[in-house]
Scaffold this motif. Structure first.
Motif, PDB file in Angstrom:
ATOM      1  N   CYS A  32      25.950 133.624  35.677  1.00  0.00           N
ATOM      2  CA  CYS A  32      25.997 134.529  37.046  1.00  0.00           C
ATOM      3  C   CYS A  32      25.676 135.819  36.421  1.00  0.00           C
ATOM      4  CB  CYS A  32      27.163 134.322  37.711  1.00  0.00           C
ATOM      5  SG  CYS A  32      27.352 135.702  38.889  1.00  0.00           S
ATOM      6  N   ASN A  33      24.552 136.729  37.113  1.00  0.00           N
ATOM      7  CA  ASN A  33      24.218 138.041  36.491  1.00  0.00           C
ATOM      8  C   ASN A  33      25.382 138.893  36.820  1.00  0.00           C
ATOM      9  OD1 ASN A  33      21.928 137.201  35.568  1.00  0.00           O
ATOM     10  ND2 ASN A  33      20.900 137.456  37.564  1.00  0.00           N
ATOM     11  N   SER A  34      26.410 138.688  37.659  1.00  0.00           N
ATOM     12  CA  SER A  34      27.290 139.575  38.390  1.00  0.00           C
ATOM     13  C   SER A  34      28.536 139.596  37.353  1.00  0.00           C
ATOM     14  CB  SER A  34      27.531 139.489  39.532  1.00  0.00           C
ATOM     15  OG  SER A  34      26.570 139.727  40.590  1.00  0.00           O
ATOM     16  N   CYS A  35      29.165 138.360  37.501  1.00  0.00           N
ATOM     17  CA  CYS A  35      30.441 138.397  36.720  1.00  0.00           C
ATOM     18  C   CYS A  35      30.168 137.545  35.207  1.00  0.00           C
ATOM     19  CB  CYS A  35      31.455 137.538  37.456  1.00  0.00           C
ATOM     20  SG  CYS A  35      31.002 135.778  37.717  1.00  0.00           S
ATOM     21  N   GLY A  36      29.094 136.821  34.933  1.00  0.00           N
ATOM     22  CA  GLY A  36      28.859 136.205  33.476  1.00  0.00           C
ATOM     23  C   GLY A  36      29.461 134.978  33.544  1.00  0.00           C
ATOM     24  N   GLN A  37      29.814 134.328  34.395  1.00  0.00           N
ATOM     25  CA  GLN A  37      30.545 132.868  34.751  1.00  0.00           C
ATOM     26  C   GLN A  37      29.261 131.995  34.399  1.00  0.00           C
ATOM     27  OE1 GLN A  37      33.823 131.893  35.478  1.00  0.00           O
ATOM     28  NE2 GLN A  37      32.996 129.733  35.209  1.00  0.00           N
ATOM     29  N   LYS A  38      29.695 131.056  33.590  1.00  0.00           N
ATOM     30  CA  LYS A  38      28.692 129.738  33.349  1.00  0.00           C
ATOM     31  C   LYS A  38      29.129 128.849  33.881  1.00  0.00           C
ATOM     32  CE  LYS A  38      27.267 131.690  28.587  1.00  0.00           C
ATOM     33  NZ  LYS A  38      27.072 131.581  27.286  1.00  0.00           N
ATOM     34  N   SER A  39      28.136 128.036  34.601  1.00  0.00           N
ATOM     35  CA  SER A  39      28.516 126.560  35.219  1.00  0.00           C
ATOM     36  C   SER A  39      27.415 125.619  34.949  1.00  0.00           C
ATOM     37  CB  SER A  39      28.545 127.023  36.855  1.00  0.00           C
ATOM     38  OG  SER A  39      27.591 127.458  37.151  1.00  0.00           O
ATOM     39  N   ASP A  40      27.802 124.321  34.682  1.00  0.00           N
ATOM     40  CA  ASP A  40      26.541 123.386  34.453  1.00  0.00           C
ATOM     41  C   ASP A  40      26.457 122.765  35.736  1.00  0.00           C
ATOM     42  OD1 ASP A  40      28.412 120.637  34.608  1.00  0.00           O
ATOM     43  OD2 ASP A  40      29.730 122.245  33.863  1.00  0.00           O
ATOM     44  N   LYS A  41      25.196 121.874  35.879  1.00  0.00           N
ATOM     45  CA  LYS A  41      24.661 121.369  36.853  1.00  0.00           C
ATOM     46  C   LYS A  41      25.630 119.934  37.249  1.00  0.00           C
ATOM     47  CE  LYS A  41      20.636 118.724  38.504  1.00  0.00           C
ATOM     48  NZ  LYS A  41      19.070 118.380  38.337  1.00  0.00           N
ATOM     49  N   GLU A  42      26.280 119.410  36.486  1.00  0.00           N
ATOM     50  CA  GLU A  42      27.124 118.153  36.712  1.00  0.00           C
ATOM     51  C   GLU A  42      28.008 118.475  37.590  1.00  0.00           C
ATOM     52  OE1 GLU A  42      29.292 114.693  34.371  1.00  0.00           O
ATOM     53  OE2 GLU A  42      28.430 116.324  33.270  1.00  0.00           O
ATOM     54  N   HIS A  43      28.838 119.639  37.178  1.00  0.00           N
ATOM     55  CA  HIS A  43      29.834 119.876  38.126  1.00  0.00           C
ATOM     56  C   HIS A  43      29.773 121.021  39.490  1.00  0.00           C
ATOM     57  CE1 HIS A  43      31.667 118.595  34.168  1.00  0.00           C
ATOM     58  NE2 HIS A  43      32.523 117.934  35.167  1.00  0.00           N
ATOM     59  N   ARG A  44      28.403 121.238  39.389  1.00  0.00           N
ATOM     60  CA  ARG A  44      28.106 122.354  40.425  1.00  0.00           C
ATOM     61  C   ARG A  44      28.472 122.066  41.716  1.00  0.00           C
ATOM     62  NH1 ARG A  44      25.899 126.867  40.411  1.00  0.00           N
ATOM     63  NH2 ARG A  44      25.353 126.900  38.333  1.00  0.00           N
ATOM     64  N   GLN A  45      27.818 120.650  42.119  1.00  0.00           N
ATOM     65  CA  GLN A  45      27.877 120.138  43.611  1.00  0.00           C
ATOM     66  C   GLN A  45      29.382 120.085  43.954  1.00  0.00           C
ATOM     67  OE1 GLN A  45      25.630 116.616  44.206  1.00  0.00           O
ATOM     68  NE2 GLN A  45      25.872 116.584  46.448  1.00  0.00           N
ATOM     69  N   GLN A  46      30.072 119.324  43.154  1.00  0.00           N
ATOM     70  CA  GLN A  46      31.658 119.324  43.313  1.00  0.00           C
ATOM     71  C   GLN A  46      32.340 120.744  43.804  1.00  0.00           C
ATOM     72  OE1 GLN A  46      33.773 117.100  40.711  1.00  0.00           O
ATOM     73  NE2 GLN A  46      35.638 117.267  41.737  1.00  0.00           N
ATOM     74  N   GLU A  47      31.966 121.837  42.746  1.00  0.00           N
ATOM     75  CA  GLU A  47      32.401 123.212  42.578  1.00  0.00           C
ATOM     76  C   GLU A  47      32.073 123.811  43.772  1.00  0.00           C
ATOM     77  OE1 GLU A  47      34.634 124.515  40.896  1.00  0.00           O
ATOM     78  OE2 GLU A  47      35.181 123.004  39.407  1.00  0.00           O
ATOM     79  N   GLU A  48      30.832 123.511  44.226  1.00  0.00           N
ATOM     80  CA  GLU A  48      30.256 124.290  45.470  1.00  0.00           C
ATOM     81  C   GLU A  48      30.749 123.698  46.620  1.00  0.00           C
ATOM     82  OE1 GLU A  48      26.145 123.728  45.305  1.00  0.00           O
ATOM     83  OE2 GLU A  48      25.753 125.653  44.042  1.00  0.00           O
ATOM     84  N   GLU A  49      30.911 122.532  46.771  1.00  0.00           N
ATOM     85  CA  GLU A  49      31.382 121.911  47.914  1.00  0.00           C
ATOM     86  C   GLU A  49      33.041 122.410  48.057  1.00  0.00           C
ATOM     87  OE1 GLU A  49      31.487 117.712  47.619  1.00  0.00           O
ATOM     88  OE2 GLU A  49      29.358 117.745  48.060  1.00  0.00           O
ATOM     89  N   PHE A  50      33.701 122.567  46.846  1.00  0.00           N
ATOM     90  CA  PHE A  50      35.035 123.054  46.724  1.00  0.00           C
ATOM     91  C   PHE A  50      35.293 124.317  47.352  1.00  0.00           C
ATOM     92  CE2 PHE A  50      38.492 125.071  44.738  1.00  0.00           C
ATOM     93  CZ  PHE A  50      39.501 124.537  45.146  1.00  0.00           C
ATOM     94  N   ARG A  51      34.360 125.154  46.519  1.00  0.00           N
ATOM     95  CA  ARG A  51      34.157 126.499  46.850  1.00  0.00           C
ATOM     96  C   ARG A  51      34.110 126.782  48.285  1.00  0.00           C
ATOM     97  NH1 ARG A  51      30.095 131.007  45.009  1.00  0.00           N
ATOM     98  NH2 ARG A  51      31.020 132.916  45.500  1.00  0.00           N
ATOM     99  N   GLY A  52      33.105 126.288  48.917  1.00  0.00           N
ATOM    100  CA  GLY A  52      32.676 125.991  50.336  1.00  0.00           C
ATOM    101  C   GLY A  52      34.005 125.996  51.114  1.00  0.00           C
ATOM    102  N   GLN A  53      34.614 124.720  50.837  1.00  0.00           N
ATOM    103  CA  GLN A  53      35.829 124.533  51.457  1.00  0.00           C
ATOM    104  C   GLN A  53      36.987 125.467  51.655  1.00  0.00           C
ATOM    105  OE1 GLN A  53      37.146 120.582  50.239  1.00  0.00           O
ATOM    106  NE2 GLN A  53      35.217 119.731  50.963  1.00  0.00           N
TER     107      GLN A  53
END
Length: 423
Positions: free
Chosen positions: A239-260
């Motif tokens: 992330c250009n704003s906070c520098g958080q790194k995330s991989d593609k494998e867990h992105r979808q699950q994390e995005e769903e969780f974050r969205g929820q």
């Protein structure tokens, strides 16, 4: 002449660094030269308010005094300013207010000045069905050709509902039969700053959702998004704003969780806001009900007071009528008794006169029955039917003729010789 205070006009004289400068005029109808006029103004429903003392300009005809006032108020850029104000006049130990609260909806440059009449014109809003000042009826869009029959407050609530509940960013005019879409400028004109930010976020989210490689940061405290154009070639995204790194494998699950999680927080926030609005609404309903009950109580007290006064008047009138009737009866009775007394006095006087006359007649008759004895000159009463009378005086016993007064013994001796035959 009753005291009265009227705001005649208000206008914008300048804008500077988030402040809007206003000036206006007030007319006070009073014979007191020492009146103090205070202008109270606010953008809230009289929860907090500011005030300024008006300056006296000149005395007009009919005991009217003209005052001038000036004040400045903070205005959020690109948002309309809904100003409310009123005037109070203090004289000695008494105060009086304007008949109603004045309102002025100001947007950049429109309008500059408003002339108020003593009774502000109002019309009914087609949504809330309340009579409100015509100055807060504005065209929803620049393309609308229909009359402005929806008040600004209802337009604001409509926009808020469409953005928060229906998640729309293409919002049409709320007027029946009008399909004109509100522009970003129209939304900014009516919506609050918070709702407008949510509207911009909805537009941004809608645009980014159309880009397959556009992804959001998985940091729950960061709401930034970026285009991960490298795709599968680079599974790790920074992330250009906070520098958080995330991989593609867990992105979808994390995005769903974050969205929820975002949805949950949004719902909690909306629920909290709804509860506050419900509390405000209930508080307002409670105050309105207390005012209504207070008004009913005052009206009932006035009605009972009027009934009591009417009853007192009726009883007073009946008492006066009864006093008059009794007075008349008393006078009539006095006249009747006076007449009876006079009649009785006349009757008694007549009886007395008749009695006196009778006694006199009887006395005369009795006197006529008495004669003097020729011998002793005593009174002698004739008590038998013949002409013979005898003196009853002791030592006398003289007998004589009642008619001719002759000695009865002599008459007897002479054998009635020479005696009047009529005796």
């Amino acid at each position: 002449m009753s005291n009265k205070v009227i705001i005649t006009s208000v206008k914008v004289v300048g804008e500077r660094e988030g402040l809007v400068d206003f000036c206006g005029q007030v007319i006070v109808q009073t014979s007191n030269e020492d009146a103090i006029v205070t202008i109270e103004y606010t953008t809230e429903p009289w929860i907090t308010d500011n005030s300024v003392i008006a300056k006296r300009l000149q005395t007009l005809s009919n005991e009217q005094i003209l005052y001038n006032f000036e004040f400045s108020i903070v205005k959020i850029s690109n948002l309309p300013l809904h100003l409310k104000f009123r005037a109070r006049c203090d004289i000695a130990n008494s105060s009086f207010w304007t008949n109603y609260n004045y309102e002025y909806l100001y947007n950049e440059g429109i309008p500059k000045e408003i002339i108020f009449h003593e009774e502000e014109l109002k019309k009914e809003c087609t949504i809330c069905t309340e009579d409100v000042g015509i100055k807060i009826f504005l065209n929803v869009t620049d393309q609308c050709s229909h009359n402005s029959n929806i008040c600004s407050e209802c337009v604001r609530k409509y926009i808020k509902h469409e953005i928060e509940n229906n998640r729309k960013f293409k919002i049409s005019c709320p007027a029946a039969g009008c399909d004109k879409i509100l522009s970003e400028e129209n939304i900014k004109r009516f919506a609050s700053e918070e709702i407008f930010e949510r509207y911009e976020q909805s537009i941004l989210s809608s645009a980014s959702s159309q880009i397959p490689t556009f992804q959001s940061c998985l940091n729950p405290n960061c709401e930034s998004e970026r285009d991960h154009y490298n795709g599968d070639k680079v599974p790790i995204m920074t992330c250009n704003s906070c520098g958080q790194k995330s991989d593609k494998e867990h992105r979808q699950q994390e995005e769903e969780f974050r969205g929820q999680d975002k949805e949950r927080r949004r719902r909690e926030k909306d629920e909290h806001k709804r509860q506050k609005e419900d509390e405000k609404r209930l508080t307002k309903l409670q105050k309105d009900e207390e005012k209504r009950l207070s008004k009913l109580q005052k009206d009932e007290e006035k009605r009972l007071s009027k009934l009591q006064k009417d009853e007192d008047k009726r009883l007073s009138k009946l008492q006066k009528y009864e006093d008059k009737r009794l007075s008349k009866l008393q006078k009539d009775e006095g006249k009747r008794l006076s007449k009876l007394q006079k009649d009785e006095e006349k009757r008694l006087s007549k009886l007395q006169k008749d009695e006196q006359k009778t006694l006199q007649n009887e006395s005369e008759s009795y006197v006529n029955q008495l004669k003097l004895c020729p011998k002793c000159m005593s009174k002698v009463e004739k008590n038998d039917g013949d002409g013979h009378a005898t003196c009853k005086r002791l030592g006398c016993g003289y007998e004589f003729c009642w008619v001719c007064m002759a000695d009865f013994n002599q008459i007897r001796t002479q054998g009635n010789k020479g005696h009047n035959t009529d005796c």
